[in-house]
Design a protein around this motif. Structure first.
Motif, mmCIF file in Angstrom:
data_model
loop_
_atom_site.group_PDB
_atom_site.id
_atom_site.type_symbol
_atom_site.label_atom_id
_atom_site.label_comp_id
_atom_site.label_asym_id
_atom_site.label_seq_id
_atom_site.Cartn_x
_atom_site.Cartn_y
_atom_site.Cartn_z
ATOM 1 N N GLN A 1 25.005 4.259 47.956
ATOM 2 C CA GLN A 1 26.327 4.384 48.675
ATOM 3 C C GLN A 1 26.734 2.962 48.744
ATOM 4 O O GLN A 1 28.217 2.947 48.904
ATOM 5 C CB GLN A 1 25.834 4.900 50.030
ATOM 6 C CG GLN A 1 26.997 5.103 51.082
ATOM 7 C CD GLN A 1 26.567 5.654 52.190
ATOM 8 O OE1 GLN A 1 25.446 6.085 52.508
ATOM 9 N NE2 GLN A 1 27.224 5.804 53.205
ATOM 10 N N PRO B 1 22.914 8.147 56.547
ATOM 11 C CA PRO B 1 24.258 7.632 55.621
ATOM 12 C C PRO B 1 25.398 7.447 56.881
ATOM 13 O O PRO B 1 26.263 6.578 56.618
ATOM 14 C CB PRO B 1 24.510 8.527 54.871
ATOM 15 C CG PRO B 1 23.825 9.966 55.366
ATOM 16 C CD PRO B 1 22.603 9.378 56.159
ATOM 17 N N LEU C 1 21.044 5.109 50.053
ATOM 18 C CA LEU C 1 21.768 4.098 50.973
ATOM 19 C C LEU C 1 22.211 3.030 50.213
ATOM 20 O O LEU C 1 23.426 2.678 49.842
ATOM 21 C CB LEU C 1 20.798 3.339 52.053
ATOM 22 C CG LEU C 1 21.161 4.497 53.349
ATOM 23 C CD1 LEU C 1 20.104 3.572 54.540
ATOM 24 C CD2 LEU C 1 22.323 4.522 53.879
ATOM 25 N N GLY D 1 25.094 3.791 56.598
ATOM 26 C CA GLY D 1 25.890 3.367 55.537
ATOM 27 C C GLY D 1 27.279 2.525 55.888
ATOM 28 O O GLY D 1 27.774 2.118 55.069
#
Length: 808
Positions: free
Chosen positions: A555, A477, A552, A481
């Motif tokens: 996210q 992340p 992901l 991310g």
């Protein structure tokens, strides 16, 4: 008889359509049922029962584009499955005859062979005769892969009826997660999904049939069908049949609320699952087909199947609104003679009757907007403070390995060697760990608790896997991310798969810490395995890696997952499948593979995994929500779904943890011994499975001990780990203080050379003479787990759902 609750306003954005061949299907299905002796004289149905249930109407709604012959075939299947359900209820559930039910069900697989047989079995009752006739009419046109899948879903539909019967005998209402999983098998909707392929003339290609998108489509379809059915059938099942397998009843007991609140919660979950179906169909299916390089014809088949599932949902709802089998106020047309509460609900839901489902779709979409928006509008990095911990139910004690101190020293050396304590050149933000943080996390403590009897080398291996997985879970992340798309993460994923070759010899040279760690761990772990075990272990690691891509994707969309998808994917992000794979491989071949696939063993594993995952989410709540802007935490997921406060969400998560622990204990004490007899296992296999249950007990208690003992997520540790480096204006930045005994970066051991370090590294990273892949207890990573335990604080039994909404 008064209605126990008011039917909610259902989410159904697709208009139902009626097949023009309805009347011919009605005539054919009644003649077929008479030929199978299912109507007069069966003791189950009379002609009036058959006519009022109107299974041809169900199939005409759920398969609106089928030909006359196909609609008749599908209708016969539904006549058979509903007759089986009522026959099993009358003969075995009412009498609670478990032995007779087992003997009855044991005969049925003989009438649905995957491959043709020379001498088919001879039917002795209506269910066997109907199954034999339908199987012969259905399977010749389909591939072997479809026949295998249809056989499996039909077998589950039949055999898992024993689970319902066992719960009736024990007076046991299941917990919500257990119920959802088992309802898919015993409820028959996966079986219906297979029939959709036949009806639309489009098989799901074998290359993608087991993929996450196709699995989620089938599971969300199944959950939608079953939750809807539970709302309509609650009155009949609980008041007339003594049934305990109904979602409304399950949530009544679990949430401690009244029937109306439970029904509303079931409808909310039904809506969430249908919207997950839509999300998967729109965002995951097409990329999957492109990645697999499938031909245009295969694309067309898959989307015809998706449309068929969508038609089933809308058509199934219309049939439930009209069938006399259910609570719907139906007398010909839906709500024609409904009592006042039902009539009011029907008015609020929009117009009813034939041809009005499209109009109701507009209302359906409108009422679902607030919850859908809530899932996409979470504000990250909110100041939430420490979360009070509940009383964790842990009936098992922890023993720590005597080799813990040596494993800690080894783990620091290994982490330096593969480079996870250094920044990756050219990758901003990749310096996520240093030696002090590694020691705070203290993953060897976790390994020592879950694997207390490990050899020094096996404990090192467990510690290294935990360290690699936790580092990777932190890395994804932070590094991926920040990018606008998924391409960098997918490229990393494809590279990592190359470091798990079945031949142990064809991996490329690793280029970064993630690759170097896996390049070392794979041969150390897979080396002693045979090819089949390596493949199973490889699949377990791959599933975990794919689950990080799922996180992901959410996210990047700022999307909080719905509860069922979250629970099922959390097991994978936690690395649980990898852990269980290692433990089973460590058992050798004393237990037949089909035993590991059996319901009691899978349910035991899932209950343990869910307890550990939810425990982790409680400990890591502040770290994830406040410091990382994370979306994947059970407390947040529950808070979003119920639109309630954090305290109420924590209470639900805590109760679910307790329910899963109680289920684990029930399986070990009751269901495993019964399974031993069902499979006629020898004493060696029984001892292995009892040992496996004990390994899972070590696993559970060891994880709790680690959470309470590491220095990763108490608030003081979070503030220390996230403090910005001290600096003065216009002066060189001061170095952060180093813990006693730590070294400057220039003083740390040099990274091992690669490539060409494979043999030498085995001795330097691991320990010479390692004879097992880690043995039972090699564990998952809970890279988002937290620190010292706080004083227990249980919010008590929750207030009613209405009282929870909007609370802070």
């Amino acid at each position: 008889m008064s209605d126990p609750f008011r039917l909610p306003s259902f989410y159904m954005p697709y208009p139902a359509r009626l097949n023009p061949h309805l009347e011919s299907a009605r005539e054919h299905s009644k003649a077929w049922a008479r030929d199978m002796n299912m109507i007069e004289g069966s003791g189950i149905w009379e002609e009036s029962d058959f006519d009022s249930h109107d299974y041809a109407l169900l199939c005409a709604y759920t398969h609106p584009d089928a030909s006359a012959a196909e609609l008749s075939l599908v209708t016969d299947w539904y006549v058979w499955v509903f007759f089986f359900d009522d026959h099993f209820l009358d003969i075995f559930k009412r009498s609670r005859d478990m032995a007779g039910a087992k003997a009855y069900l044991d005969r049925l697989p003989a009438f649905m062979p995957v491959d043709p047989v020379d001498t088919p079995a001879t039917p002795t009752n209506q269910v066997e005769a109907g199954l034999a006739e339908l199987w012969a009419r259905t399977v010749p046109a389909m591939s072997r892969d479809w026949r295998r899948r249809f056989h499996e879903s039909t077998r589950h539909l039949l055999e898992e009826s024993l689970w319902e019967l066992a719960n009736i005998n024990e007076g046991r209402v299941s917990n919500p997660v257990e119920y959802i999983e088992m309802r898919r098998k015993v409820g028959g909707a996966p079986w219906s999904a297979n029939l959709v392929e036949h009806a639309v003339g489009a098989e799901v290609p074998a290359a993608v049939a087991a993929s996450r998108p196709m699995r989620v489509l089938k599971d969300t379809f199944a959950d939608g069908v079953h939750l809807r059915n539970d709302l309509f059938s609650y009155q009949r099942e609980t008041q007339s049949e003594g049934e305990l397998a109904n979602a409304v009843l399950v949530l009544e007991k679990f949430l401690g609320c009244d029937t109306q609140e439970a029904a509303d919660a079931v409808n909310d979950l039904l809506t969430a699952r249908l919207q997950q179906f839509e999300h998967t169909a729109l965002h995951e299916v097409a990329p999957l087909l492109r990645e697999q390089g499938l031909a245009p014809a295969a694309h067309a088949d898959v989307f015809a199947y998706v449309k068929g599932l969508q038609d089933w949902q809308s058509g199934g709802h219309e049939w439930h609104m009209r069938s006399s089998r259910y609570m719907n106020g139906a007398s010909g047309d839906a709500h024609a003679n409904a009592p006042a509460p039902l009539a009011t609900a029907a008015l609020l839901a929009g117009p009813s009757g034939l041809g009005t489902s499209a109009a109701r779709a507009v209302v359906s979409l409108a009422v679902s907007v607030p919850a859908r928006l809530r899932s996409y509008t979470h504000v990250p990095f909110q100041q939430v403070g420490p979360l009070p911990h509940p009383d964790f139910v842990m009936p098992f004690t922890t023993r720590l390995s005597p080799h813990l101190d040596a494993a800690r020293r080894h783990n620091v050396e290994w982490s330096h060697g593969v480079g996870i304590l250094d920044a990756v050149p050219g990758i901003p933000g990749s310096d996520i760990w240093d030696e002090a943080k590694l020691k705070d996390i203290d993953l060897p403590l976790c390994a020592a608790g879950i694997h207390p009897d490990a050899t020094p080398g096996a404990l090192d291996l467990t510690s290294d896997w935990l360290t690699w997985g936790t580092y990777a879970d932190d890395y994804y992340p932070v590094v991926f991310g920040r990018t606008p798309d998924m391409e960098a993460a997918k490229a990393c994923h494809e590279r990592l798969l190359l470091f798990m070759p079945l031949d142990l010899a064809s991996a490329p040279a690793p280029l970064n810490p993630l690759e170097r760690g896996l390049a070392d761990l794979w041969p150390r772990t897979a080396g002693p395995m045979d090819t089949d075990d390596r493949r199973a272990f490889q699949d377990a690691v791959r599933v975990m890696l794919e689950s990080w891509l799922w996180e992901l994707s959410n996210q990047k969309q700022n999307r909080i997952p719905e509860p069922v998808d979250y629970i099922e994917m959390r097991r994978q992000t936690f690395g649980s499948d990898l852990t269980m794979s290692l433990s089973r491989i460590g058992h050798g071949h004393t237990v037949p593979p089909e035993v590991y696939r059996s319901r009691p063993v899978k349910a035991m594993e899932n209950a343990a995994q869910d307890y550990a995952c939810l425990m982790n989410d409680v400990f890591s709540y502040q770290k994830e929500i406040q410091f990382e802007g994370e979306l994947h935490n059970a407390v947040l997921v529950v808070r979003n779904f119920f639109n309630c406060g954090t305290k109420e969400a924590l209470g639900i998560v805590s109760d679910l943890m307790t329910a899963r622990m109680r289920e684990f204990q029930h399986i070990v004490a009751v269901q495993l011994p019964a399974m031993f007899d069902d499979f006629d296992l020898d004493e060696e296999a029984r001892a292995t499975l009892r040992g496996y249950a004990e390994e899972l007990e070590h696993w559970l208690s060891g994880i709790l001990t680690w959470h309470q003992g590491c220095r990763r997520y108490a608030e003081a540790d979070l503030l220390r780990h996230n403090a910005p480096p001290a600096a003065t204006w216009g002066a060189p930045r001061a170095s952060a203080p180093r813990p006693p005994g730590s070294r400057r970066r220039s003083e740390r051991p040099r990274r091992w050379p690669w490539p060409g370090a494979d043999r030498a590294t085995a001795g330097r990273i691991g320990r010479p003479g390692l004879s097992s892949p880690g043995g039972p207890g090699c564990s998952p990573w809970w890279g988002r787990c937290s620190g010292t335990a706080r004083s227990p604080g249980r919010g008590g039994r929750r207030r009613s759902r209405a009282g929870r909404r909007g609370s802070g």
